[in-house]
Write a protein that holds these residues in place. Structure first.
Motif, PDB file in Angstrom:
ATOM      1  N   UNK A   1       0.840  -1.195   0.000  1.00 45.71           N
ATOM      2  CA  UNK A   1       0.000   0.000   0.000  1.00 45.71           C
ATOM      3  C   UNK A   1       0.874   1.242   0.000  1.00 45.71           C
ATOM      4  N   UNK A   2       0.300   2.394  -0.354  1.00 43.21           N
ATOM      5  CA  UNK A   2       0.992   3.640  -0.084  1.00 43.21           C
ATOM      6  C   UNK A   2       0.833   3.921   1.407  1.00 43.21           C
ATOM      7  N   UNK A   3       1.799   4.594   2.040  1.00 39.32           N
ATOM      8  CA  UNK A   3       1.741   4.799   3.494  1.00 39.32           C
ATOM      9  C   UNK A   3       0.461   5.511   3.919  1.00 39.32           C
TER      10      UNK A   3
ATOM     11  N   UNK B   1       4.952  -4.656  -5.167  1.00 38.74           N
ATOM     12  CA  UNK B   1       4.181  -3.423  -5.317  1.00 38.74           C
ATOM     13  C   UNK B   1       2.731  -3.649  -4.872  1.00 38.74           C
ATOM     14  N   UNK B   2       2.197  -4.824  -5.186  1.00 41.89           N
ATOM     15  CA  UNK B   2       0.828  -5.225  -4.849  1.00 41.89           C
ATOM     16  C   UNK B   2      -0.172  -4.179  -5.359  1.00 41.89           C
ATOM     17  N   UNK B   3      -0.848  -3.445  -4.470  1.00 41.60           N
ATOM     18  CA  UNK B   3      -1.901  -2.522  -4.906  1.00 41.60           C
ATOM     19  C   UNK B   3      -1.490  -1.057  -4.828  1.00 41.60           C
TER      20      UNK B   3
ATOM     21  N   UNK C   1      -5.646   5.846  -8.391  1.00 36.57           N
ATOM     22  CA  UNK C   1      -7.058   6.037  -8.035  1.00 36.57           C
ATOM     23  C   UNK C   1      -7.242   7.317  -7.227  1.00 36.57           C
ATOM     24  N   UNK C   2      -6.368   7.517  -6.230  1.00 37.77           N
ATOM     25  CA  UNK C   2      -6.488   8.695  -5.372  1.00 37.77           C
ATOM     26  C   UNK C   2      -6.286   9.981  -6.160  1.00 37.77           C
ATOM     27  N   UNK C   3      -5.305   9.987  -7.044  1.00 35.23           N
ATOM     28  CA  UNK C   3      -5.065  11.184  -7.850  1.00 35.23           C
ATOM     29  C   UNK C   3      -6.262  11.500  -8.743  1.00 35.23           C
ATOM     30  N   UNK C   4      -6.841  10.487  -9.345  1.00 34.05           N
ATOM     31  CA  UNK C   4      -8.021  10.712 -10.186  1.00 34.05           C
ATOM     32  C   UNK C   4      -9.187  11.234  -9.361  1.00 34.05           C
TER      33      UNK C   4
ATOM     34  N   UNK D   1      -5.511  -4.707  -7.210  1.00 32.83           N
ATOM     35  CA  UNK D   1      -6.871  -5.147  -6.905  1.00 32.83           C
ATOM     36  C   UNK D   1      -7.599  -4.119  -6.055  1.00 32.83           C
ATOM     37  N   UNK D   2      -8.899  -4.074  -6.254  1.00 34.75           N
ATOM     38  CA  UNK D   2      -9.800  -3.306  -5.394  1.00 34.75           C
ATOM     39  C   UNK D   2     -10.808  -4.289  -4.802  1.00 34.75           C
TER      40      UNK D   2
END
Length: 252
Positions: free
Chosen positions: A60-62, A90-92, A99-102, A161-162
């Motif tokens: 994940x991102x932190x 890297x996983x997700x 996704x967050x930037x969009x 994945x989501x």
């Protein structure tokens, strides 16, 4: 071309270096937002180009980096998303970042996973990014410039994945050698989780600590380090499992 905006959460400075390497390929001036220190709101104009770098923490991102990035909004602002990791998984993380930037009204035009020396297990990805990585990153940067000129958005599918994999708290302890510590309090000021007491830099609240390595990286006396049975047991296993070189990957 428009002003370059560098945004990064980089506790051990490795993600920052990758973002700066990409930015160096652009001719325009730039401004930086270090999310270890910047925790405010900001909206970027449509004509800016943002390069956003996040490290990968267990796929994940932190969490604290995400919380700070959520406060930065675009105005259909062009963005390049970078997930920087230590040659493990890297996983997700890259999917989560794009996704967050969009969601925050950035127009993601390209993305990448890059590799740096692992911030916890020093035997993994030593010397990365190396000259071969830098050459590929520079080539990717030039393709990003062409993509921006074309007006096109990200076309590649980002792996992941989501819903994203759950956040994981590492069990490793962090020790501070009181005989070496200079009591400069740099670790106190840089900790994004406020896990080091203002009046006691020797202590670390492990319930709050995300094991981001910022306090270890900033310590000029090398007084802080990972320790404990869990860390010592995991280190040789992890370094062996992730010894095979992985390559940078780009999405346009």
């Amino acid at each position: 071309m428009s002003k370059i905006v560098k945004v990064y959460f980089s506790p051990s400075n490795t993600t920052k270096k990758v973002v700066e390497q990409i930015a160096s390929n652009f001719d325009d001036g730039s401004e930086s937002y270090d999310l270890l220190n910047f925790n405010g709101e900001k909206e970027f104009p449509q004509d800016a180009i943002t390069i956003v770098g996040m490290p990968v923490f267990a796929g994940r991102i932190p969490k604290s980096g995400r919380e700070r990035l959520e406060k930065l909004k675009g105005n259909n602002t062009k963005a390049i998303a970078i997930a920087n990791y230590g040659n493990a998984h890297v996983t997700d993380a890259l999917l989560e970042l794009t996704d967050l930037l969009k969601e925050n009204n950035f127009d993601v035009i390209a993305a990448a996973t890059t590799i740096s020396h692992h911030s916890i297990f020093e035997g993994v990805a030593l010397g990365r990014p190396d000259s071969a990585d830098i050459e590929k990153i520079d080539d990717f940067s030039k393709k990003c410039i062409e993509k921006i000129k074309s007006g096109k958005s990200l076309e590649s599918e980002i792996p992941g994945n989501r819903p994203y994999v759950d956040y994981k708290q590492l069990p490793f302890e962090i020790k501070c050698d009181e005989t070496t510590c200079a009591f400069c309090y740099d670790c106190v000021s840089i900790c994004p989780e406020k896990a080091i007491p203002d009046d006691d830099p020797i202590s670390t609240n492990l319930d709050l600590c995300s094991r981001c390595t910022a306090c270890i990286s900033i310590c000029g006396e090398n007084a802080r380090s990972f320790s404990g049975d869990a860390f010592e047991a995991k280190k040789p296993e992890f370094e062996k499992a992730n010894s095979e070189r992985k390559e940078v990957e780009f999405y346009l």
